[in-house]
Design an enzyme around this catalytic site. Structure first.
Site, PDB file in Angstrom:
ATOM      1  N   ARG A 114     -17.336  -0.750   6.954  1.00 45.77           N
ATOM      2  CA  ARG A 114     -18.480  -1.324   6.232  1.00 45.77           C
ATOM      3  C   ARG A 114     -19.197  -2.358   7.072  1.00 45.77           C
ATOM      4  NH1 ARG A 114     -18.742  -6.002   3.499  1.00 45.77           N
ATOM      5  NH2 ARG A 114     -16.481  -6.275   3.709  1.00 45.77           N
ATOM      6  N   CYS A 154      -7.429  -2.593   8.648  1.00 47.97           N
ATOM      7  CA  CYS A 154      -6.138  -2.573   7.954  1.00 47.97           C
ATOM      8  C   CYS A 154      -5.595  -1.152   7.857  1.00 47.97           C
ATOM      9  CB  CYS A 154      -6.274  -3.178   6.559  1.00 47.97           C
ATOM     10  SG  CYS A 154      -6.497  -4.974   6.542  1.00 47.97           S
ATOM     11  N   GLU A 187       0.826  -1.198   0.000  1.00 48.45           N
ATOM     12  CA  GLU A 187       0.000   0.000   0.000  1.00 48.45           C
ATOM     13  C   GLU A 187       0.864   1.254   0.000  1.00 48.45           C
ATOM     14  OE1 GLU A 187      -3.119   0.108  -0.423  1.00 48.45           O
ATOM     15  OE2 GLU A 187      -3.702  -1.988  -0.081  1.00 48.45           O
ATOM     16  N   HIS A 206      -1.295  -5.743   1.482  1.00 49.67           N
ATOM     17  CA  HIS A 206      -2.493  -6.580   1.412  1.00 49.67           C
ATOM     18  C   HIS A 206      -2.192  -7.863   0.638  1.00 49.67           C
ATOM     19  CE1 HIS A 206      -5.537  -3.393   2.626  1.00 49.67           C
ATOM     20  NE2 HIS A 206      -5.894  -4.486   3.286  1.00 49.67           N
TER      21      HIS A 206
END
Length: 224
Positions: free
Chosen positions: A98, A151, A88, A176
């Site tokens: 979410r 994360c 990332e 990831h």
């Protein structure tokens, strides 16, 4: 390498998450623990499992950093739906979940750290890491979005800590990883990557992070 050399070797903290969202396994932790104790480019890996819980994950990470005083910190997390291993680029100062975490917390539009910068860039040589993973035969690409779940929460908190408290030369960032085949079997069309391939890729990524001082400048199959 002799035991005395291992004791004096630079420390690499490699974190992975416990399973979450009804999964019984999390590839990020399986990869981290597979590399626990590995000697890579003169450094020794120390694996650390993080709870998939806002706040608690950061506390566990900070305890590990105090314990091991590493020169390199790489946090791993699962990104279901991705087919490659993806370092990332940037962490943003926002929790916007979410789904609830493993403790039932679901922060919405809450900063990771109040009155702190909007974002931090990884200090890892992310494109060199992608290059070395690809050279090892592992699909890899740079990602420009770490999401807004635990994360990114851990990624941002890590970079904030390193910016404020770490000694000179301590590098850190987040990668990831895809789902494992047994996870993908439960959801039609989900891409996956075998554990052995993921371990090979992360080993190559850690080697690059330990040996490359200045990142390369080339296209790295970015995910926007």
């Amino acid at each position: 390498m002799e035991m005395t050399d291992i004791a004096a070797a630079p420390r690499i903290v490699l974190t992975g998450f416990e399973p979450f969202d009804q999964d019984r396994i999390n590839p990020s932790w399986e990869v981290a623990r597979a590399l626990d104790g590995a000697q890579i480019a003169g450094g020794v890996v120390h694996a650390l499992q993080l709870p998939c819980v806002f706040g608690a994950a950061v506390e566990t990470l900070h305890q590990g950093l105090v314990q091991w005083q590493p020169s390199l910190v790489v946090c791993l997390g699962l990104a279901g739906g991705r087919a490659s291993i993806m370092p990332e680029r940037v962490a943003i100062n926002m929790d916007d979940a979410r789904i609830p975490d493993n403790a039932g917390h679901q922060p919405i539009d809450v900063p990771v750290v109040r009155d702190a910068p909007a974002a931090y860039f990884s200090t890892l040589p992310i494109k060199a890491m992608v290059r070395q993973m690809r050279e090892a035969g592992v699909p890899a690409a740079v990602s420009n979005t770490a999401g807004t779940f635990v994360c990114n929460h851990v990624f941002y908190a890590l970079m904030h800590r390193l910016a404020r408290r770490a000694g000179p030369g301590v590098r850190g960032g987040f990668i990831h990883v895809p789902a494992l085949p047994q996870q993908a079997a439960q959801q039609a069309g989900m891409p996956s990557m075998g554990l052995e391939v993921q371990v090979l890729g992360i080993r190559a990524a850690l080697h690059a992070a330990m040996t490359v001082q200045h990142d390369v400048h080339e296209t790295a199959g970015q995910l926007h």
